[in-house]
Design a protein around this motif. Sequence first.
Motif, PDB file in Angstrom:
ATOM      1  N   ASN A   1      -1.703  14.917   5.161  1.00 26.70           N
ATOM      2  CA  ASN A   1      -1.938  13.651   5.855  1.00 26.70           C
ATOM      3  C   ASN A   1      -0.996  12.528   5.459  1.00 26.70           C
ATOM      4  OD1 ASN A   1      -3.238  13.137   3.424  1.00 26.70           O
ATOM      5  ND2 ASN A   1      -5.256  13.515   4.280  1.00 26.70           N
TER       6      ASN A   1
ATOM      7  N   VAL B   1      -2.929   4.709  -2.391  1.00 28.64           N
ATOM      8  CA  VAL B   1      -3.817   5.485  -1.527  1.00 28.64           C
ATOM      9  C   VAL B   1      -3.468   6.948  -1.768  1.00 28.64           C
ATOM     10  CG1 VAL B   1      -4.493   5.999   0.841  1.00 28.64           C
ATOM     11  CG2 VAL B   1      -3.887   3.662   0.189  1.00 28.64           C
ATOM     12  N   GLN B   2      -4.440   7.702  -2.251  1.00 30.09           N
ATOM     13  CA  GLN B   2      -4.142   9.094  -2.564  1.00 30.09           C
ATOM     14  C   GLN B   2      -4.147   9.942  -1.289  1.00 30.09           C
ATOM     15  OE1 GLN B   2      -6.076  10.789  -5.993  1.00 30.09           O
ATOM     16  NE2 GLN B   2      -6.135  12.779  -5.004  1.00 30.09           N
ATOM     17  N   VAL B   3      -3.095  10.718  -1.088  1.00 31.19           N
ATOM     18  CA  VAL B   3      -3.012  11.564   0.107  1.00 31.19           C
ATOM     19  C   VAL B   3      -2.788  13.020  -0.281  1.00 31.19           C
ATOM     20  CG1 VAL B   3      -2.152   9.776   1.648  1.00 31.19           C
ATOM     21  CG2 VAL B   3      -0.535  11.090   0.285  1.00 31.19           C
ATOM     22  N   ASN B   4      -3.000  13.892   0.695  1.00 36.10           N
ATOM     23  CA  ASN B   4      -2.630  15.305   0.560  1.00 36.10           C
ATOM     24  C   ASN B   4      -1.329  15.519   1.304  1.00 36.10           C
ATOM     25  OD1 ASN B   4      -5.096  15.840  -0.653  1.00 36.10           O
ATOM     26  ND2 ASN B   4      -6.055  16.096   1.365  1.00 36.10           N
TER      27      ASN B   4
ATOM     28  N   TRP C   1       0.269  12.034 -10.341  1.00 37.55           N
ATOM     29  CA  TRP C   1      -0.993  12.593 -10.846  1.00 37.55           C
ATOM     30  C   TRP C   1      -1.718  11.535 -11.647  1.00 37.55           C
ATOM     31  CZ3 TRP C   1      -1.239  14.047 -16.306  1.00 37.55           C
ATOM     32  CH2 TRP C   1      -0.039  13.835 -16.991  1.00 37.55           C
ATOM     33  N   VAL C   2      -2.869  11.894 -12.187  1.00 32.92           N
ATOM     34  CA  VAL C   2      -3.686  10.936 -12.923  1.00 32.92           C
ATOM     35  C   VAL C   2      -3.871  11.470 -14.332  1.00 32.92           C
ATOM     36  CG1 VAL C   2      -5.886   9.739 -12.969  1.00 32.92           C
ATOM     37  CG2 VAL C   2      -4.862  10.352 -10.786  1.00 32.92           C
TER      38      VAL C   2
ATOM     39  N   ASP D   1       0.065  11.001   8.900  1.00 31.48           N
ATOM     40  CA  ASP D   1      -1.022  10.251   9.525  1.00 31.48           C
ATOM     41  C   ASP D   1      -1.288   8.936   8.810  1.00 31.48           C
ATOM     42  OD1 ASP D   1      -1.772  12.128  11.565  1.00 31.48           O
ATOM     43  OD2 ASP D   1      -2.407  13.419   9.923  1.00 31.48           O
ATOM     44  N   ALA D   2      -1.228   8.979   7.471  1.00 30.94           N
ATOM     45  CA  ALA D   2      -1.498   7.763   6.708  1.00 30.94           C
ATOM     46  C   ALA D   2      -0.526   6.659   7.108  1.00 30.94           C
ATOM     47  CB  ALA D   2      -1.399   8.053   5.213  1.00 30.94           C
TER      48      ALA D   2
ATOM     49  N   ARG E   1       0.857  -1.195   0.000  1.00 31.69           N
ATOM     50  CA  ARG E   1       0.000   0.000   0.000  1.00 31.69           C
ATOM     51  C   ARG E   1       0.892   1.244   0.000  1.00 31.69           C
ATOM     52  NH1 ARG E   1      -2.918  -0.948   5.373  1.00 31.69           N
ATOM     53  NH2 ARG E   1      -0.715  -1.231   5.845  1.00 31.69           N
TER      54      ARG E   1
ATOM     55  N   ARG F   1      -2.719   6.302 -12.892  1.00 35.11           N
ATOM     56  CA  ARG F   1      -1.784   7.046 -12.048  1.00 35.11           C
ATOM     57  C   ARG F   1      -0.408   7.016 -12.701  1.00 35.11           C
ATOM     58  NH1 ARG F   1      -3.732   8.721  -7.448  1.00 35.11           N
ATOM     59  NH2 ARG F   1      -5.678   7.789  -6.733  1.00 35.11           N
TER      60      ARG F   1
ATOM     61  N   GLY G   1      -2.198  12.655  -5.990  1.00 36.70           N
ATOM     62  CA  GLY G   1      -3.019  12.458  -7.176  1.00 36.70           C
ATOM     63  C   GLY G   1      -3.125  13.736  -7.985  1.00 36.70           C
ATOM     64  N   ASP G   2      -2.494  14.816  -7.480  1.00 38.82           N
ATOM     65  CA  ASP G   2      -2.700  16.105  -8.139  1.00 38.82           C
ATOM     66  C   ASP G   2      -1.419  16.919  -8.260  1.00 38.82           C
ATOM     67  OD1 ASP G   2      -2.334  16.620  -5.507  1.00 38.82           O
ATOM     68  OD2 ASP G   2      -4.168  17.763  -5.203  1.00 38.82           O
TER      69      ASP G   2
ATOM     70  N   ASN H   1      -1.384   3.316   9.957  1.00 32.28           N
ATOM     71  CA  ASN H   1      -1.329   2.042   9.263  1.00 32.28           C
ATOM     72  C   ASN H   1      -2.183   1.957   8.017  1.00 32.28           C
ATOM     73  OD1 ASN H   1       0.210  -0.187   9.617  1.00 32.28           O
ATOM     74  ND2 ASN H   1      -0.632  -0.572  11.655  1.00 32.28           N
ATOM     75  N   LYS H   2      -2.437   3.094   7.379  1.00 28.52           N
ATOM     76  CA  LYS H   2      -3.240   3.071   6.160  1.00 28.52           C
ATOM     77  C   LYS H   2      -2.370   2.687   4.972  1.00 28.52           C
ATOM     78  CE  LYS H   2      -6.859   4.388   8.240  1.00 28.52           C
ATOM     79  NZ  LYS H   2      -7.943   3.429   8.451  1.00 28.52           N
TER      80      LYS H   2
END
Lengths: 228, 283
Positions: B99, B93-96, B64-65, B102-103, B52, B71, B57-58, B107-108
Amino acid sequence: MAHSGIDVLTAGSNFSRLLGGLWVTVKIALIAILIGTIVGILLGILRTLPNRPLRFILRLYLEFFRIVPTVVLLFLFYYILPKQFNVNLPAETVATLVFALWVASEMSDIVRGALESVPQHQKEAGQAIGLSYWQLQRYVLIPQAWPLGLPATVNLMTRVVKTTSLLMLISVMDVINIGQQIIEANNKTAPNGVFWIYGIIFMFYFIINYPLSRWDKHLNKRRLEANH
Amino acid sequence: MRKLGLKRLLTTVGVLAILIGALAGCGSSKASSSHTTNQNSVAKIKKRGTLRVAVFGDLPPYGWVNKSGQRVGYDVTLARRVAKDLGVKIKFVQVNANNRVDALNANKVDIVLANFTVTSERKQVVAFAKAYMKVSVGVVSPKDAKITKVSQLKGQNLIVTKGTTAENYFTSQQTSANLLKFDSKTQQFNALKNKRGVALADDNSYLYAWVKNNPKYTVGIKGIGPKQYISPAVKKGNTSLLNWTNQEITKLTKAGFFKTDYQQQLAPYFGKEVKASDIIINH
């Protein structure tokens, strides 16, 4: 109009991706509203009971979900709680859960308010003809409370749909998140694409929420007519 | 709505405070114990069959996509390669920017490959592997009034964005220029075009991409100040994956992977002014 940026919408699979994102949004909102409404009605009925500790706990539940902003709730359930309790739910499940809990808490207050607004003599008349507690709810209170609570419920639904735009914070690929991907991917070549993407997202939300709003208006009108 | 008595209000607030306190309390006590059980070791990832990865994503051209919904980007290509070498499937897993930490800690994700700059603050909360990219502050100026040395900036207006490394550097170390501070990238570039300053300072990787679309300007100073490194990050305490990633970065650097990645993903955005060696690292 080669540079208006509208072609950003139609390029590649962009439009179907946006629709896919919209489906995620709608799915989460729908399931949350469904579960939340059922749980909320039950909690609302419980809140009309004379049991003080029970009412206090339910009140606390309501206030917690009403006071804490949805962003914070999402963050809490997605990032903080898993760390403590070692449960790791997928983002969409967390989103549905948080929204369902939120809807349930708000619904419980709507239902309580509606039930308590049914005139006291109706309840007493029911008791006088020997209805049991649940019969009283089923045949007297709920049918009369229903039209009283419905407008607020519809209003809550539109709020839920709109609030799904926060879901991008916990990595849910909802319509706003997909929209931003497309905007950023095209920012250099089509700076005006942002207008079209947010425009279409506005249309999407409008198409979902406007019928609800109309329904709300219709319900209000019917209630007023019934009262005259 | 029924009126709440003051006493009841106080009770409610009190109970809420206790609840929150209890939550926070168990947060601090359990955070340390969670380090002992490593759920994201290399063996566990292989057993699970998926890696993971947190990506942007931006942020073209890093993560990016594209218009067919795939992706792509410099970080994403690396992510796919890492998963391939581990012999597992990849899950993005797309993050900013906010985060990413935190991700990892919730454990994300197993690993963050999202243009994650190594800083001493971040080192305290996540574990960085070997760097795979370097950036530093660059200065862009019009081609007809080129700035190539810091001394040329003395007493002149220099445009920066608030909160960037460039602002920090020119506030604390090179104080000879007058700073014009803006809130966003769009604002700062507009200010430069309107000649509000003689030059603009920002991360050089952003500037390279910008001059590509604005050929009247050039990155006269390619890199000043301390170099900053972009690294993969894993959860603190996950030595198994950290060691594996370090070896992987070394291996990929030797095999010329980053050079190819640079040519395919970054070069089309950066233009001819930039060489691969300005961005990638030779360990």
